[in-house]
Design a protein around this motif. Sequence first.
Motif, PDB file in Angstrom:
ATOM      1  N   GLN A  21       0.839  -1.191   0.000  1.00 47.48           N
ATOM      2  CA  GLN A  21       0.000   0.000   0.000  1.00 47.48           C
ATOM      3  C   GLN A  21       0.875   1.243   0.000  1.00 47.48           C
ATOM      4  O   GLN A  21       1.899   1.284   0.660  1.00 47.48           O
ATOM      5  CB  GLN A  21      -0.907   0.019   1.233  1.00 47.48           C
ATOM      6  CG  GLN A  21      -1.910  -1.099   1.279  1.00 47.48           C
ATOM      7  CD  GLN A  21      -2.947  -0.969   0.188  1.00 47.48           C
ATOM      8  OE1 GLN A  21      -3.188   0.105  -0.337  1.00 47.48           O
ATOM      9  NE2 GLN A  21      -3.557  -2.073  -0.173  1.00 47.48           N
ATOM     10  N   ASN A  22       0.460   2.249  -0.741  1.00 48.27           N
ATOM     11  CA  ASN A  22       1.158   3.526  -0.758  1.00 48.27           C
ATOM     12  C   ASN A  22       0.386   4.467   0.156  1.00 48.27           C
ATOM     13  O   ASN A  22      -0.713   4.907  -0.165  1.00 48.27           O
ATOM     14  CB  ASN A  22       1.233   4.078  -2.175  1.00 48.27           C
ATOM     15  CG  ASN A  22       2.077   5.327  -2.254  1.00 48.27           C
ATOM     16  OD1 ASN A  22       2.439   5.919  -1.246  1.00 48.27           O
ATOM     17  ND2 ASN A  22       2.404   5.727  -3.466  1.00 48.27           N
ATOM     18  N   THR A  23       0.955   4.805   1.295  1.00 46.84           N
ATOM     19  CA  THR A  23       0.252   5.660   2.263  1.00 46.84           C
ATOM     20  C   THR A  23       0.315   7.135   1.895  1.00 46.84           C
ATOM     21  O   THR A  23      -0.262   7.966   2.588  1.00 46.84           O
ATOM     22  CB  THR A  23       0.852   5.473   3.667  1.00 46.84           C
ATOM     23  OG1 THR A  23       2.254   5.777   3.612  1.00 46.84           O
ATOM     24  CG2 THR A  23       0.647   4.053   4.152  1.00 46.84           C
ATOM     25  N   ASN A  24       0.990   7.474   0.818  1.00 48.01           N
ATOM     26  CA  ASN A  24       1.079   8.862   0.387  1.00 48.01           C
ATOM     27  C   ASN A  24      -0.004   9.233  -0.618  1.00 48.01           C
ATOM     28  O   ASN A  24       0.010  10.315  -1.175  1.00 48.01           O
ATOM     29  CB  ASN A  24       2.458   9.143  -0.228  1.00 48.01           C
ATOM     30  CG  ASN A  24       3.545   9.036   0.799  1.00 48.01           C
ATOM     31  OD1 ASN A  24       3.359   9.407   1.949  1.00 48.01           O
ATOM     32  ND2 ASN A  24       4.678   8.503   0.399  1.00 48.01           N
ATOM     33  N   VAL A  25      -0.946   8.348  -0.855  1.00 45.75           N
ATOM     34  CA  VAL A  25      -2.011   8.591  -1.823  1.00 45.75           C
ATOM     35  C   VAL A  25      -3.324   8.777  -1.066  1.00 45.75           C
ATOM     36  O   VAL A  25      -3.651   7.998  -0.177  1.00 45.75           O
ATOM     37  CB  VAL A  25      -2.123   7.406  -2.816  1.00 45.75           C
ATOM     38  CG1 VAL A  25      -3.306   7.604  -3.736  1.00 45.75           C
ATOM     39  CG2 VAL A  25      -0.838   7.260  -3.593  1.00 45.75           C
ATOM     40  N   VAL A  26      -4.045   9.830  -1.405  1.00 47.36           N
ATOM     41  CA  VAL A  26      -5.336  10.110  -0.785  1.00 47.36           C
ATOM     42  C   VAL A  26      -6.390  10.088  -1.881  1.00 47.36           C
ATOM     43  O   VAL A  26      -6.202  10.669  -2.942  1.00 47.36           O
ATOM     44  CB  VAL A  26      -5.332  11.485  -0.090  1.00 47.36           C
ATOM     45  CG1 VAL A  26      -6.698  11.788   0.498  1.00 47.36           C
ATOM     46  CG2 VAL A  26      -4.272  11.539   0.973  1.00 47.36           C
ATOM     47  N   PRO A  96     -18.195  23.370   9.558  1.00 50.01           N
ATOM     48  CA  PRO A  96     -18.980  22.267   9.006  1.00 50.01           C
ATOM     49  C   PRO A  96     -18.489  20.945   9.598  1.00 50.01           C
ATOM     50  O   PRO A  96     -17.360  20.868  10.080  1.00 50.01           O
ATOM     51  CB  PRO A  96     -18.695  22.341   7.509  1.00 50.01           C
ATOM     52  CG  PRO A  96     -17.411  23.068   7.397  1.00 50.01           C
ATOM     53  CD  PRO A  96     -17.347  24.007   8.563  1.00 50.01           C
ATOM     54  N   PRO A  97     -19.321  19.933   9.613  1.00 47.18           N
ATOM     55  CA  PRO A  97     -18.881  18.660  10.178  1.00 47.18           C
ATOM     56  C   PRO A  97     -17.678  18.115   9.411  1.00 47.18           C
ATOM     57  O   PRO A  97     -17.565  18.319   8.205  1.00 47.18           O
ATOM     58  CB  PRO A  97     -20.097  17.743  10.022  1.00 47.18           C
ATOM     59  CG  PRO A  97     -20.966  18.407   9.034  1.00 47.18           C
ATOM     60  CD  PRO A  97     -20.654  19.874   9.070  1.00 47.18           C
ATOM     61  N   PRO A  98     -16.760  17.448  10.116  1.00 51.31           N
ATOM     62  CA  PRO A  98     -15.571  16.937   9.431  1.00 51.31           C
ATOM     63  C   PRO A  98     -15.941  15.820   8.446  1.00 51.31           C
ATOM     64  O   PRO A  98     -16.945  15.138   8.610  1.00 51.31           O
ATOM     65  CB  PRO A  98     -14.708  16.390  10.558  1.00 51.31           C
ATOM     66  CG  PRO A  98     -15.665  16.131  11.670  1.00 51.31           C
ATOM     67  CD  PRO A  98     -16.776  17.114  11.527  1.00 51.31           C
ATOM     68  N   HIS A  99     -15.106  15.664   7.427  1.00 48.90           N
ATOM     69  CA  HIS A  99     -15.308  14.612   6.430  1.00 48.90           C
ATOM     70  C   HIS A  99     -14.530  13.376   6.838  1.00 48.90           C
ATOM     71  O   HIS A  99     -13.417  13.478   7.328  1.00 48.90           O
ATOM     72  CB  HIS A  99     -14.848  15.076   5.044  1.00 48.90           C
ATOM     73  CG  HIS A  99     -15.623  16.230   4.510  1.00 48.90           C
ATOM     74  ND1 HIS A  99     -16.897  16.091   4.016  1.00 48.90           N
ATOM     75  CD2 HIS A  99     -15.335  17.540   4.414  1.00 48.90           C
ATOM     76  CE1 HIS A  99     -17.346  17.276   3.638  1.00 48.90           C
ATOM     77  NE2 HIS A  99     -16.414  18.167   3.874  1.00 48.90           N
ATOM     78  N   ASP A 100     -15.112  12.243   6.650  1.00 49.23           N
ATOM     79  CA  ASP A 100     -14.433  10.988   6.941  1.00 49.23           C
ATOM     80  C   ASP A 100     -13.854  10.470   5.633  1.00 49.23           C
ATOM     81  O   ASP A 100     -14.578  10.104   4.725  1.00 49.23           O
ATOM     82  CB  ASP A 100     -15.415   9.980   7.526  1.00 49.23           C
ATOM     83  CG  ASP A 100     -14.734   8.711   7.979  1.00 49.23           C
ATOM     84  OD1 ASP A 100     -13.502   8.739   8.165  1.00 49.23           O
ATOM     85  OD2 ASP A 100     -15.432   7.698   8.143  1.00 49.23           O
ATOM     86  N   TYR A 101     -12.533  10.463   5.534  1.00 44.79           N
ATOM     87  CA  TYR A 101     -11.884  10.029   4.291  1.00 44.79           C
ATOM     88  C   TYR A 101     -11.546   8.595   4.403  1.00 44.79           C
ATOM     89  O   TYR A 101     -10.776   7.987   4.710  1.00 44.79           O
ATOM     90  CB  TYR A 101     -10.649  10.879   3.996  1.00 44.79           C
ATOM     91  CG  TYR A 101     -11.010  12.308   3.702  1.00 44.79           C
ATOM     92  CD1 TYR A 101     -11.622  12.654   2.505  1.00 44.79           C
ATOM     93  CD2 TYR A 101     -10.761  13.319   4.615  1.00 44.79           C
ATOM     94  CE1 TYR A 101     -11.959  13.958   2.223  1.00 44.79           C
ATOM     95  CE2 TYR A 101     -11.092  14.625   4.330  1.00 44.79           C
ATOM     96  CZ  TYR A 101     -11.686  14.935   3.142  1.00 44.79           C
ATOM     97  OH  TYR A 101     -12.008  16.223   2.863  1.00 44.79           O
TER      98      TYR A 101
END
Length: 101
Positions: A21-26, A96-101
Amino acid sequence: FTAAAAAPAPAPQRAAVIRRQNTNVVQVELGTLATAAAALRTGEVVTCERCDAALSELSTLVADDDADDEYDWVCEFCGAENRVQLDEDELPTAAPPPHDY
């Protein structure tokens, strides 16, 4: 003369490839970007004259009776009294409510 049938050569063994897994990708849905842009704040950051703490939606503003766009703010961190000038659209509101990514 009889030709001996040549046996096929065995296929070389390949090492198993494990994809890391590449943890630098969102990953963000494009619709989320449009929603987040609608919640942007306007105006400059208002800071305390003594300690540079920032005015937020948790701060208490008291409207000045003489001026429409002036408010008194007592800094929550150092207790300094600050007079700030804010337009209606610059007043801090709840985030605003936070976004869950």
